[in-house]
Write a protein that holds these residues in place. Structure first.
Motif, PDB file in Angstrom:
ATOM      1  N   TYR A  69       2.687   4.538   4.682  1.00  0.00           N
ATOM      2  CA  TYR A  69       1.559   3.717   4.256  1.00  0.00           C
ATOM      3  C   TYR A  69       1.229   2.742   5.378  1.00  0.00           C
ATOM      4  N   GLU A  70       0.085   2.964   6.020  1.00  0.00           N
ATOM      5  CA  GLU A  70      -0.331   2.155   7.159  1.00  0.00           C
ATOM      6  C   GLU A  70       0.802   2.106   8.189  1.00  0.00           C
ATOM      7  N   ASP A  71       1.375   0.928   8.477  1.00  0.00           N
ATOM      8  CA  ASP A  71       2.442   0.881   9.492  1.00  0.00           C
ATOM      9  C   ASP A  71       3.843   0.918   8.872  1.00  0.00           C
ATOM     10  N   GLU A  72       3.913   1.274   7.595  1.00  0.00           N
ATOM     11  CA  GLU A  72       5.207   1.368   6.913  1.00  0.00           C
ATOM     12  C   GLU A  72       5.601   2.842   6.806  1.00  0.00           C
ATOM     13  N   ARG A  73       6.820   3.136   7.245  1.00  0.00           N
ATOM     14  CA  ARG A  73       7.324   4.519   7.206  1.00  0.00           C
ATOM     15  C   ARG A  73       8.693   4.506   6.552  1.00  0.00           C
ATOM     16  N   VAL A  74       8.838   5.337   5.514  1.00  0.00           N
ATOM     17  CA  VAL A  74      10.069   5.364   4.731  1.00  0.00           C
ATOM     18  C   VAL A  74      10.626   6.778   4.731  1.00  0.00           C
ATOM     19  N   THR A  75      11.821   6.948   5.257  1.00  0.00           N
ATOM     20  CA  THR A  75      12.463   8.264   5.251  1.00  0.00           C
ATOM     21  C   THR A  75      13.068   8.533   3.875  1.00  0.00           C
ATOM     22  N   ASP A 197      11.360  -5.564   2.737  1.00  0.00           N
ATOM     23  CA  ASP A 197      10.120  -4.801   2.866  1.00  0.00           C
ATOM     24  C   ASP A 197      10.443  -3.345   3.184  1.00  0.00           C
ATOM     25  N   ALA A 198       9.418  -2.498   3.106  1.00  0.00           N
ATOM     26  CA  ALA A 198       9.630  -1.054   3.191  1.00  0.00           C
ATOM     27  C   ALA A 198      10.299  -0.628   4.495  1.00  0.00           C
ATOM     28  N   ASN A 199       9.913  -1.220   5.612  1.00  0.00           N
ATOM     29  CA  ASN A 199      10.488  -0.806   6.891  1.00  0.00           C
ATOM     30  C   ASN A 199      11.951  -1.215   7.050  1.00  0.00           C
ATOM     31  N   SER A 200      12.437  -2.106   6.177  1.00  0.00           N
ATOM     32  CA  SER A 200      13.840  -2.535   6.269  1.00  0.00           C
ATOM     33  C   SER A 200      14.760  -1.778   5.322  1.00  0.00           C
ATOM     34  N   TRP A 201      14.200  -0.892   4.493  1.00  0.00           N
ATOM     35  CA  TRP A 201      15.043  -0.191   3.516  1.00  0.00           C
ATOM     36  C   TRP A 201      16.105   0.669   4.196  1.00  0.00           C
ATOM     37  N   LYS A 202      15.815   1.127   5.404  1.00  0.00           N
ATOM     38  CA  LYS A 202      16.783   1.970   6.114  1.00  0.00           C
ATOM     39  C   LYS A 202      18.071   1.209   6.411  1.00  0.00           C
ATOM     40  N   ALA A 312      -9.855   8.562   6.385  1.00  0.00           N
ATOM     41  CA  ALA A 312      -9.001   9.727   6.156  1.00  0.00           C
ATOM     42  C   ALA A 312      -8.996  10.669   7.355  1.00  0.00           C
ATOM     43  N   LEU A 313     -10.143  10.868   7.995  1.00  0.00           N
ATOM     44  CA  LEU A 313     -10.221  11.841   9.094  1.00  0.00           C
ATOM     45  C   LEU A 313      -9.279  11.497  10.247  1.00  0.00           C
ATOM     46  N   PRO A 314      -9.253  10.261  10.749  1.00  0.00           N
ATOM     47  CA  PRO A 314      -8.271   9.969  11.805  1.00  0.00           C
ATOM     48  C   PRO A 314      -6.820  10.062  11.338  1.00  0.00           C
ATOM     49  N   ILE A 315      -6.580   9.774  10.056  1.00  0.00           N
ATOM     50  CA  ILE A 315      -5.217   9.917   9.524  1.00  0.00           C
ATOM     51  C   ILE A 315      -4.802  11.385   9.521  1.00  0.00           C
ATOM     52  N   ILE A 316      -5.717  12.256   9.117  1.00  0.00           N
ATOM     53  CA  ILE A 316      -5.405  13.694   9.117  1.00  0.00           C
ATOM     54  C   ILE A 316      -5.011  14.147  10.519  1.00  0.00           C
TER      55      ILE A 316
END
Length: 582
Positions: A69-75, A197-202, A312-316
């Protein structure tokens, strides 16, 4: 090349393909079972519970991105850590136990699946709610399910706050994404305070999964739907029902290859598929047909704050999205976007949708613009935990007006008003039976008796089945329209209009719309001597209804609305007043 000119197509019938996929040794093998006294076919190799799927994904795909989600990435590993930590908080701090209802009310943030999985891992009943609802609508949903704990984002909390004093069962609220806010109410907690926050869950400790006696027939979710009364009903699903929807879809996808004379491909450990999530997690489709199957396959989900085709197009291109869709609206906006050719969209492998009427020309447009992508359409309901049928690939190209043929685990029939099955090709009310069906409506024995009958869901849809079992939806027996995938029950909108002191009579109908499927239209008759403008009436309705339910067009009649001999309004006559939009 059109499907009907492909050599060797179809290589086998629907029945033959279904039989092969359901047979011994198949990953999609079926076995006989008796559930609540009803005999049916169930998937032998299905995971036993929803949390089991995430635990398996953590082991198989620990470092793959699950939610972006935007700059948040969750493995997957980070998600599992966050879920275990949140489950411990729910259990130890808030006393959540098996059978309690835990509401999840927020946009498609990474925190949504954390709350969802955490509740389920404790044996609680996850109760997602529509983040578009007004405070009044949320009050009803929280009250009716007797929710004990609600996990909401800050925006949704503002809608709930004024109603909390009238919710005696709602003991606590956990607010997500409010790290900068201060709350003096001891009943309120912050998800960020508990798990970061989401990026710290790792970086969270591994923790351990709750030790809960949990099985396939335990209750898992309450998903709110609606009925002809206009009040939402909570469809109660088991873990087996939710997971069976995924296996229905997998069977239909594998069947597509058999129909072409090809063996279904083996899972590729290097295949990194990605879905652009354009529909809410609070829908059965978002949660059951996207969130959970993505965990089972190790796929990435890229979420947006709200759907915006320009973004959406640049995200794709950036995220190499392989699957897009959700409702026909989304597919049309991508296909017809003026900047489509400015981006590399070659990663798209599938464009699928359901949940709203779709024009048959949509599939031909997909094949023209994205020749390598497999178009797909399907049918299901909240009461069937999303997917019951799926029409995909060559079958869809050849039958663009069909919602597909069911897998062997699903039985469809069309019936007359007395419940007697009608012959193939004749229109009747659609009945559906299978392991994906919900158990009942929460605390609504009257509605349950009407809809859930001996393992069947009586859908309220009028349909026909052809000789091969392909489903064609004809109309809706229930007075409902679908705007961009959102159910709008006419009586609810009509009741809101009736609240206005100038309204004597009101009827709501669907206005055909190329992209949204339908929009909300209304015809009203004013009381003698009263005046109100269309704009004023639309504004009044907006104070009682979520925005997507507010009529976009209101016509005024001087004479009474047309009715039949039984006093029912002749809505087909009223629909003629409106011109198609879009």
């Amino acid at each position: 090349m059109p499907a009907d000119t492909l050599p060797n197509w179809p290589a086998m019938s629907i029945a033959q393909a279904n039989e092969m996929l359901a047979g011994p040794g198949s990953p999609l093998e079926l076995e006989d079972a008796v559930i609540d006294g009803v005999e049916m076919k169930v998937y032998k190799n299905a995971p036993p519970t929803i949390p089991f799927i995430l635990a398996l994904a953590e082991t198989q795909f620990p470092d793959r991105d699950y939610i972006v989600y935007e700059d948040e990435r969750v493995t997957f590993k980070a998600m599992a850590k966050a879920v275990r930590a949140m489950a411990a908080v729910m259990r130890d701090t808030y006393g959540v136990k098996k059978g309690d209802r835990v509401a999840v009310v927020m946009r498609n943030y990474p925190q949504w699946p954390v709350a969802f999985y955490a509740a389920l891992s404790l044996g609680a009943i996850a109760t997602p709610m529509n983040s578009w609802w007004t405070g009044e609508e949320l009050h009803y949903g929280l009250s009716f399910a007797e929710v004990k704990l609600a996990v909401v984002d800050l925006h949704l909390y503002e809608r709930v706050r004024g109603h909390w004093d009238n919710l005696p069962n709602l003991e606590h609220i956990i607010i997500a994404r409010d790290s900068d806010e201060e709350h003096n109410d001891p009943r309120i907690g912050s998800m960020e305070d508990y798990i970061g926050d989401a990026n710290s869950w790792k970086d969270l400790p591994d923790g351990s999964w709750p030790e809960i006696d949990l099985g396939p027939e335990d209750s898992a979710t309450i998903m709110y739907t609606s009925g002809t009364t206009g009040k939402p009903k909570g469809a109660l699903a088991t873990h087996r029902a939710v997971i069976s929807n995924m296996f229905n879809s997998m069977t239909c996808q594998a069947r597509m290859f058999l129909r072409k004379g090809e063996a279904p491909p083996e899972p590729d450990p290097e295949d990194r598929r990605a879905t652009l999530l354009a529909i809410p997690f609070f829908h059965a489709t978002g949660a059951f047909a996207i969130l959970l199957p993505s965990a089972l396959r190790g796929d990435k989900i890229v979420s947006m704050y709200k759907w915006d085709a320009d973004k959406a197009l640049p995200i794709i291109e950036k995220e190499k999205i392989s699957a897009v869709g959700g409702v026909p609206t989304i597919a049309w906006q991508i296909l017809e976007h003026p900047d489509r050719d400015k981006y590399d969209l070659s990663s798209i492998q599938a464009i699928s949708y359901g949940g709203a009427p779709s024009a048959p020309e949509l599939v031909s447009t997909i094949k023209k613009r994205f020749p390598e992508a497999a178009p797909g359409n399907g049918w299901g309901m909240t009461e069937t935990c999303a997917t019951a049928t799926l029409n995909i690939g060559e079958d869809y190209v050849n039958r663009p007006g069909s919602a597909g043929a069911p897998p062997k685990a699903v039985v469809l029939k069309t019936c007359d008003p007395d419940g007697n099955e009608v012959p193939a090709g004749e229109v009747g009310e659609l009945w559906c039976k299978g392991p994906m069906n919900c158990k009942k409506y929460w605390n609504r024995p009257d509605a349950t008796a009407e809809t859930f009958r001996d393992g069947w869901v009586v859908t309220g849809d009028l349909a026909r089945l052809d000789e091969e079992g392909f489903l064609y939806l004809v109309d809706r027996a229930k007075d409902m329209l679908i705007r961009g995938g959102e159910n709008v029950y006419c009586i609810e909108v009509e009741n809101a209009l009736y609240e206005h002191p100038a309204i004597m009579d009101a009827a709501v109908v669907g206005i055909p719309h190329k992209v949204l499927g339908e929009e909300v239209g209304a015809v009203v008759q004013l009381k003698p001597g009263m005046k109100v403008t269309e704009e004023e009436l639309r504004h009044f309705a907006a104070t009682h209804l979520a925005a997507f339910k507010v009529p976009v067009e209101i016509h005024f009649m001087d004479e009474p609305l047309p009715r039949n001999a039984n006093g029912k309004i002749l809505k087909p006559v009223l629909r003629e007043q409106f011109k198609p939009r879009g």
